[in-house]
Structure formats: C-alpha cells, structure tokens
Design an enzyme around this catalytic site. Structure first.
Site, PDB file in Angstrom:
ATOM      1  N   HIS A 222     -12.740  -5.513   6.366  1.00  0.00           N
ATOM      2  CA  HIS A 222     -11.932  -4.944   5.284  1.00  0.00           C
ATOM      3  C   HIS A 222     -11.729  -5.895   4.107  1.00  0.00           C
ATOM      4  O   HIS A 222     -11.225  -5.479   3.068  1.00  0.00           O
ATOM      5  CB  HIS A 222     -10.557  -4.522   5.812  1.00  0.00           C
ATOM      6  CG  HIS A 222      -9.649  -5.674   6.100  1.00  0.00           C
ATOM      7  ND1 HIS A 222      -9.811  -6.483   7.188  1.00  0.00           N
ATOM      8  CD2 HIS A 222      -8.591  -6.162   5.418  1.00  0.00           C
ATOM      9  CE1 HIS A 222      -8.884  -7.416   7.194  1.00  0.00           C
ATOM     10  NE2 HIS A 222      -8.125  -7.252   6.121  1.00  0.00           N
TER      11      HIS A 222
HETATM   12  C1  UD1 Z   1      -3.871  -5.557   3.321  1.00  0.00           C
HETATM   13  C2  UD1 Z   1      -3.509  -7.045   3.225  1.00  0.00           C
HETATM   14  C3  UD1 Z   1      -4.437  -7.869   4.090  1.00  0.00           C
HETATM   15  C4  UD1 Z   1      -4.475  -7.346   5.506  1.00  0.00           C
HETATM   16  C5  UD1 Z   1      -4.835  -5.874   5.477  1.00  0.00           C
HETATM   17  C6  UD1 Z   1      -4.874  -5.277   6.861  1.00  0.00           C
HETATM   18  C7  UD1 Z   1      -2.619  -7.837   1.086  1.00  0.00           C
HETATM   19  C8  UD1 Z   1      -2.920  -8.644  -0.109  1.00  0.00           C
HETATM   20  N1  UD1 Z   1      -3.651  -7.536   1.874  1.00  0.00           N
HETATM   21  O1  UD1 Z   1      -5.157  -5.394   2.772  1.00  0.00           O
HETATM   22  O2  UD1 Z   1      -3.983  -9.207   4.107  1.00  0.00           O
HETATM   23  O3  UD1 Z   1      -5.409  -8.074   6.254  1.00  0.00           O
HETATM   24  O4  UD1 Z   1      -3.860  -5.187   4.693  1.00  0.00           O
HETATM   25  O5  UD1 Z   1      -5.178  -3.940   6.809  1.00  0.00           O
HETATM   26  O6  UD1 Z   1      -1.490  -7.499   1.294  1.00  0.00           O
HETATM   27  N2  UD1 Z   1      -5.270   2.612   1.924  1.00  0.00           N
HETATM   28  C9  UD1 Z   1      -5.216   3.836   2.536  1.00  0.00           C
HETATM   29  N3  UD1 Z   1      -4.202   4.062   3.406  1.00  0.00           N
HETATM   30  C10 UD1 Z   1      -3.267   3.133   3.707  1.00  0.00           C
HETATM   31  C11 UD1 Z   1      -3.321   1.884   3.053  1.00  0.00           C
HETATM   32  C12 UD1 Z   1      -4.343   1.641   2.167  1.00  0.00           C
HETATM   33  O7  UD1 Z   1      -6.043   4.691   2.309  1.00  0.00           O
HETATM   34  O8  UD1 Z   1      -2.378   3.398   4.533  1.00  0.00           O
HETATM   35  C13 UD1 Z   1      -6.384   2.345   0.984  1.00  0.00           C
HETATM   36  C14 UD1 Z   1      -5.982   2.435  -0.452  1.00  0.00           C
HETATM   37  O9  UD1 Z   1      -6.987   3.113  -1.141  1.00  0.00           O
HETATM   38  C15 UD1 Z   1      -5.917   1.005  -0.899  1.00  0.00           C
HETATM   39  C16 UD1 Z   1      -6.909   0.291   0.011  1.00  0.00           C
HETATM   40  O10 UD1 Z   1      -6.879   1.030   1.219  1.00  0.00           O
HETATM   41  O11 UD1 Z   1      -6.235   0.866  -2.250  1.00  0.00           O
HETATM   42  C17 UD1 Z   1      -6.539  -1.140   0.299  1.00  0.00           C
HETATM   43  O12 UD1 Z   1      -5.184  -1.217   0.754  1.00  0.00           O
HETATM   44  P1  UD1 Z   1      -4.240  -2.459   0.369  1.00  0.00           P
HETATM   45  O13 UD1 Z   1      -2.915  -2.299   0.983  1.00  0.00           O
HETATM   46  O14 UD1 Z   1      -4.284  -2.691  -1.114  1.00  0.00           O
HETATM   47  O15 UD1 Z   1      -4.971  -3.727   0.981  1.00  0.00           O
HETATM   48  P2  UD1 Z   1      -5.725  -3.945   2.374  1.00  0.00           P
HETATM   49  O16 UD1 Z   1      -7.167  -4.116   2.058  1.00  0.00           O
HETATM   50  O17 UD1 Z   1      -5.332  -2.931   3.390  1.00  0.00           O
END
Ligand code: UD1
Length: 383
Positions: A222
C-alpha cells in the site's frame, strides 16, 4: 485522571485495543477510576479498514467520531486538527494518548500541545531516516512534542536520545501490538485458511487453490513508493504473477490505495486473469494472523506485519529500501529482509527465503504486557 486516546487508521486499532483493556483492568474495583474517552478521527472509514477491527479486537465504539475521511495530507491533518481542537476544548483531558505514525497521530499531538495538554506517544522513537515517508514526518514531530515517549525497543531509545530527548521523558515498554497478537492467537488458530479465502475472495466462482501449510504466500502492498508509480507497480505485478503465483498460491488482500492504482495503471485485468493469484478484500485481524501463521513467506510494505512475522517466525520480504523497525531485520535476529522494489533483488531474496525455515523470535519486552506498562508510565507521570 482523564485520558483521551486517538485512533485514525487501520494500524492504530491493534495498538489501542490492549491500552483500553489495561484501563478497564485498572479501573475494576477502584474508587477513583481513570476516565477514558476514545476519539476516532475517521481517516479510515470502510467497514473492512475500521469497524471490522473494532469487532475483531473487542474495541468499544468510539465516544467521539471526527469523520475526516480521505484527502491530501494537508486536508487530513488540517481537518483533524480543526475538529480535534473542539474536542479537547470540551473534554479537557489530562493526557492525550496517540499511537503509531499516521496522520491522526501528528494532527492530535500538535493540537494537544498547542492547547497545553500533555501528550503520550506509544511507539515512540522509530526512525526510518527517510523524510520522503509521510509517516517519518509524523513520527519526528510527534516525538519532539510529546511529554512521554514510550518505546517498543532499545534502538528507539537511542534515536530519541540522539535527537536530544531527555531521559525523564523516555520509557521502554515493549511492543503494544504484540499484546494484541498474544490475546488473539487462539481465536486465529481456530480459523481455516481455505475458509478465510472463501469469505474474502473477490471471485467467488473462481477455482480455489489448495492451501497447504508452508505452501502459500501472502502479500500486502500500500505504500505510495510501491503503488503510486506505474513502472514500479507494473514490474512488481509482473514478478508476482509470473514467478511467485506460478510456483504456489499467492493471496493478496488489496488495500484501497493499491486497488485504485491497479485500475489507474490498467493492471486490473492482468491481476484478475492471473492463475493462482487470489485477490481479496482487505481482511480482518484474525484472518491475517491465521494466514501469517502457516504462510511460507510474506511480501509486504507494512510495518506491523514485519513485527508480526518476527514473532511468528514467518520469512518476510519487505518491499522497502529502509525500515523504522530495524529490530525486525534478519541481521538483528528478526524475520524481515529489506528487498526494496527492484525485481532482481526481490527475486534473489525470494529464492533464499523459500529455503528458510520458520524461526520465531521475541525481542525484549515483546511479551504481551506492554499496555499495562504504558498505563503505569502515564500514572507515574501524573496529571
Ligand atoms: C495510512 C497511513 C499509513 C498506514 C496505512 C495503513 C498515513 C500518512 N498513512 O495510509 O501509515 O500504513 O494507513 O492502511 O496516515 N481509502 C478507502 N477507504 C478507507 C480509507 C482509505 O477507500 O477506509 C482510500 C482513499 O481513496 C484514500 C486512500 O485509500 O485516498 C489512501 O488512504 P489514506 O488514509 O490517505 O492513506 P493510507 O495509504 O491508507
């Protein structure tokens, strides 16, 4: 004493669960119990990324939900700070407890300190040295501000001292994630890998591979450094489909970010068509723990899985060039080998890992009793 603890994203949940239990245990039969308020910032909101972990780990529903959702880092951090400031104003806690290194950790530690509320960071002192990682910025700022720095290992104490943190703020407590692993091991042991795959696969009608112990591979990806670049992600996908899945079943629970990028780069058809590659929805805590227990090896860029592999002894090929968790590395006695995202290097390490046996290792104080030590450290530090 009033403690307000914060969770935001998936890796926070397994760290807060034992801490809440430690408070409940402390409060049992006491006349002046600790008052506890759980705040969920809402960074992760999908059922499989959030509520599933509350259910699996028996975390009580959050008292306050900020609902910040997805967005750029500035948006996530900014929106969390705006919402959390109101909560702190209303709740007036003695301590804000943050865990890990996600955006919620940063946003809430900064907000707490600006409001003169004491902050405790559980999992302090981890450093990758890589300032292009958003998590590294979160760690640096949170540790610089926190009043109590509770570390998972002794290497982290050295990192903090090098940055000038005074001894009095630092406490060596061990790894709180391993409390959760210990608590949940028996439940996980009772699960059947084939059933986990059946429940979580994206393709219910596709033929299921036979899953023999030590004869399947699990993968999670991820990090932006792996999934946000077309060339890198494509090369990884090619290697995994053509070389790993060709040899044994490859189970891949797909994180929402990787999911989006597979589609963005036109790789979705490729991975869906690959034989022996099982695409799954993000899976719950017990399911992942069970798969890990008898996997031949893991490919991952997750920090937590490096730690879990170390304790379970599963060879772990970490698709990163650095790690904030050196204690999990092979050279420190752990299970993880850094393989970056260069396919040549990954291939070589993969061949070596296939020949390796499972060797469980327990770093100092990864003993399942970290949460109690965290709570005692806060109580000792006082209001
Ligand atoms: C976040 C953490 C990372 C952790 C990871 C575990 C930060 C900077 N990063 O990264 O350290 O290892 O979580 O998962 O805080 N999305 C969904 N559903 C959700 C959440 C996110 O669809 O419930 C999608 C969204 O489109 C979003 C993307 O995933 O833009 C990334 O989510 P985000 O929370 O920005 O960061 P992670 O890559 O999950």
């Amino acid at each position: 004493m009033k403690i307000l603890s914060v969770v935001g994203a998936r890796p926070n949940f397994m760290k807060i669960a034992p801490f809440i239990r430690a408070i409940e245990k402390h409060n049992a039969g006491i006349t002046t119990p600790i008052e506890h308020v759980l705040v969920h910032t809402g960074q992760h909101y999908d059922h499989q990324m959030s509520q599933k972990f509350f259910d699996d780990l028996g975390i009580p529903p959050a008292d306050i939900h900020l609902g910040v959702g997805s967005g750029s880092h500035a948006e996530q951090v900014g929106n969390t700070m705006i919402a959390f400031e109101k909560v702190v104003m209303e709740q007036r806690p003695d301590w804000v407890v943050v865990v890990g290194d996600v955006n919620a950790t940063l946003a809430c530690s900064v907000t707490a300190k600006k409001m003169h509320v004491k902050c405790c960071h559980i999992e302090a002192g981890l450093r990758s040295g890589d300032w292009t990682m958003p998590e590294e910025i979160n760690r640096l700022v949170t540790d610089r501000l926190s009043d109590l720095l509770l570390t998972p290992d002794r290497l982290s104490i050295e990192n903090l001292k090098k940055e000038g943190a005074p001894d009095g703020k630092i406490g060596f407590v061990g790894n709180i994630m391993i409390d959760t692993l210990e608590e949940q091991l028996e439940v996980a042991r009772g699960l059947d890998p084939a059933d986990i795959v059946k429940r979580n696969t994206l393709h219910e009608d596709a033929p299921m591979p036979v899953l023999e112990p030590e004869r399947y591979v699990v993968m999670t990806l991820h990090r932006p450094s792996n999934v946000d670049h077309r060339e890198i992600f494509t090369a990884l996908v090619d290697f995994l489909c053509d070389e790993v899945a060709a040899e044994m079943p490859l189970l891949w629970p797909i994180h929402p970010r990787a999911w989006k990028q597979l589609q963005e780069f036109g790789l979705w058809e490729r991975v869906n068509g690959a034989g022996n590659l099982v695409l799954m929805n993000p899976i719950g805590y017990h399911d992942m723990l069970r798969l890990n227990m008898t996997a031949k090896l893991l490919f991952t860029d997750s920090g937590g899985l490096q730690e879990e592999c170390t304790v379970l002894g599963t060879p772990c090929l970490t698709l990163r060039w650095n790690t904030e968790r050196p204690i999990t590395l092979w050279e420190h006695g752990g299970a993880s080998v850094l393989v970056g995202n260069n396919v040549e290097r990954i291939r070589e390490a993969y061949r070596e890992a296939l020949a390796r046996d499972r060797v469980p290792v327990r770093p100092e104080l990864w003993d399942g009793h970290t949460a109690g030590r965290c709570l005692q450290a806060i109580i000792r530090a006082g209001k």
